[in-house]
Scaffold this motif. Structure first.
Motif: not given
Length: 571
Positions: A403-412, A417-420
């Motif tokens: 979903i990188q291209e369509s929802k970049r801010k949401a991905i970040l 959260k995943v890294e946490d």
């Protein structure tokens, strides 16, 4: 191809005269003394020139059919020994089974040990790890290490094979114990290089166990010992685990200094920067990590791709996965994370669990079944957690890049959260590993305490205490009953068997007189000063003076009253 032919020609020119001489001698004389002389010659050449020994034995094979059984068995065992030294794999166990059965009935302790050791090597080459471990321990039990003619070269070699087997099956705590014994008995065999080699091998084991202080200490000790021998090249090669540790902890400057010494002094890197020994090619991974850490991505990719994907699949795939994460290439990240996951999981097979159970049964007979089951289940839980983490990371990367291209801010935000979550899981894994280390230390403590109880509750020690009670040493009319030489011999053998560290402290590390040794031993056995004075026929003042001297000599302390406590703590 020309180079290979040239090398073969050189080897043939060296062994052809030897082979011709052997055949000529057998043609001229086939008497038993002649056969024994040739077998003895092959045996004497086994350590310095195993290839020559092998060709002697191979040349006389056709003539051995009619020889007595003792000569045929000697020939078979020496042939297997040479084959093992030349790393020619065994494909069947039938020969060494027959040889070991023969020497169980007809051989001395060294013959039996060597026969069982070589039988264990056949099981090793046939990937029968449980049988190999069992047979190696049988070989150790054949030896008599108290005899002056004990074959300590074979004895420490057995521990080397046991350590390699534990490493192959990912049992670092058992591997470390085997490596310590490997070094100890190599020193008894006066083999300095293998003594140092055992210490060097322990560095990677300490790393796996998370004992980084011990790892750096072992590295420094290895380097110092090699430098004392004038082997700067071997000293530089001792840095590999330390280099890897510094790199994974992002200490690139320190790692770079050690890598410069490794690459200029080890003798393993040619003028083009390539590694000349295939077994050392894992070093490309360290070079790739350094380049990756310093932002030289082209250099990092070149180093990672130099790793052979058959022999180093985990390091290669992990390095390329980290590289493509920085290059923001989702397809390549997905590809190499899958390869990495599969290579890690493949290391943990059912054999490991079986070997762990066998190792505990052989090395720790006095531990309870409940403790063993708890330890096994703990390892299974760690394995499942580790596999879950790898799978979780893989799925997370796929989701993020999809979903990188369509929802970049949401991905970040999702990525954060995943890294946490990953940090929490890794912290839980570290806690599990710490609990595992604590359990291992406790189990080792139980074994040591059991060994000491064997000494303190021995019939001979109890007999000395009964002697004290009967004769009443504190009474004015009591008569000293001095310990006999035979009793001292029994006490010393008991301590050598169950408290080798005490034996090493008092007879190897420190030079003390026999009288001081006797006083120190009775203190270790928890006899009081007046009891020691009575049993040895010396004055209490003599006991106090020796006790004070040994306390200062061993521990640099004047706390004489705590001498026994300090002694037990050091063991």
């Amino acid at each position: 191809m020309k180079t290979c032919r040239f090398e073969f020609s050189k080897i043939w020119l060296r062994i052809a005269p030897l082979t011709f001489t052997v055949v000529l001698l057998f043609s001229a004389c086939t008497s038993d003394p002649q056969t024994e002389a040739l077998l003895q010659r092959a045996s004497s050449m086994m350590e310095p020139h195993p290839d020559s020994a092998y060709h002697i034995l191979d040349s006389i094979t056709p003539y051995m059919v009619e020889k007595p059984e003792r000569l045929r068995m000697r020939h078979l065992m020496l042939s297997a020994q040479a084959q093992n030294k030349l790393i020619i794999p065994f494909t069947t166990d039938s020969v060494m089974k027959a040889v070991s059965e023969y020497y169980d009935l007809h051989g001395n302790a060294n013959d039996r040990m060597l026969a069982h050791y070589l039988l264990g090597c056949t099981y090793r080459d046939m990937n029968k790890y449980q049988k190999a471990l069992d047979t190696y321990h049988s070989a150790l039990q054949c030896a008599d290490t108290l005899e002056t003619d004990c074959d300590f070269i074979t004895y420490f070699s057995i521990y080397g094979q046991i350590a390699a087997l534990y490493r192959k099956n990912h049992l670092p705590e058992f591997e470390l114990d085997a490596l310590n014994k490997y070094s100890y008995y190599a020193l008894k065999a006066k083999d300095t290089l293998n003594y140092i080699n055992g210490i060097q091998l322990s560095t990677s084991t300490y790393y796996v166990l998370g004992k980084l202080d011990k790892m750096f200490e072992a590295t420094e000790k290895t380097k110092r010992l090699f430098l004392d021998l004038g082997r700067d090249d071997l000293a530089a090669r001792a840095y590999t685990t330390a280099i890897h540790t510094l790199l994974v902890n992002s200490q690139y400057d320190k790692a770079s200094d050690l890598m410069a010494k490794y690459e200029t002094e080890s003798g393993l890197i040619d003028e083009n920067g390539n590694i000349t020994v295939k077994e050392r090619e894992q070093y490309y991974y360290s070079q790739g990590l350094l380049a990756l850490g310093k932002g030289n991505l082209a250099r990092a990719e070149d180093r990672f791709r130099k790793l052979d994907q058959e022999r180093f699949p985990t390091e290669r795939s992990k390095g390329l996965m980290q590289l493509y994460q920085q290059l923001n290439n989702p397809d390549s990240v997905s590809k190499y994370s899958t390869i990495y996951s599969e290579s890690v999981v493949s290391r943990y097979d059912s054999t490991r669990t079986d070997i762990l159970a066998k190792a505990k049964a052989l090395d720790n007979n006095d531990r309870s079944n409940k403790t063993i089951e708890f330890y096994l289940h703990g390892n299974i839980r760690l394995k499942n957690i580790f596999i879950s983490i790898i799978g979780f990371i893989f799925i997370s990367f796929l989701f993020i890049f999809y979903i990188q291209e369509s929802k970049r801010k949401a991905i970040l935000e999702k990525k954060r959260k995943v890294e946490d979550k990953i940090d929490v899981i890794y912290s839980q894994l570290k806690q599990r590993e710490h609990e595992n280390d604590v359990l291992c230390d406790e189990l080792a403590g139980y074994k040591k305490a059991s060994d000491y109880e064997t000494i303190f509750n021995n019939n001979l020690v109890d007999m000395l205490r009964n002697r004290l009670r009967i004769t009443k040493p504190n009474q004015p009319d009591s008569t000293n009953i001095v310990i006999s030489n035979k009793e001292w011999d029994q006490i010393e053998q008991l301590i050598k068997r169950h408290a080798p560290k005490y034996y090493e402290l008092t007879e190897v590390k420190h030079s003390i007189t026999q009288s001081e040794q006797h006083i120190c031993t009775l203190i270790f056995l928890n006899f009081k000063n007046d009891e020691i004075s009575f049993l040895l026929g010396v004055t209490p003042q003599r006991v106090s003076r020796v006790k004070s001297k040994l306390c200062m000599q061993f521990f640099n302390s004047d706390e004489t009253r705590r001498f026994r406590d300090l002694l037990m703590e050091s063991l």
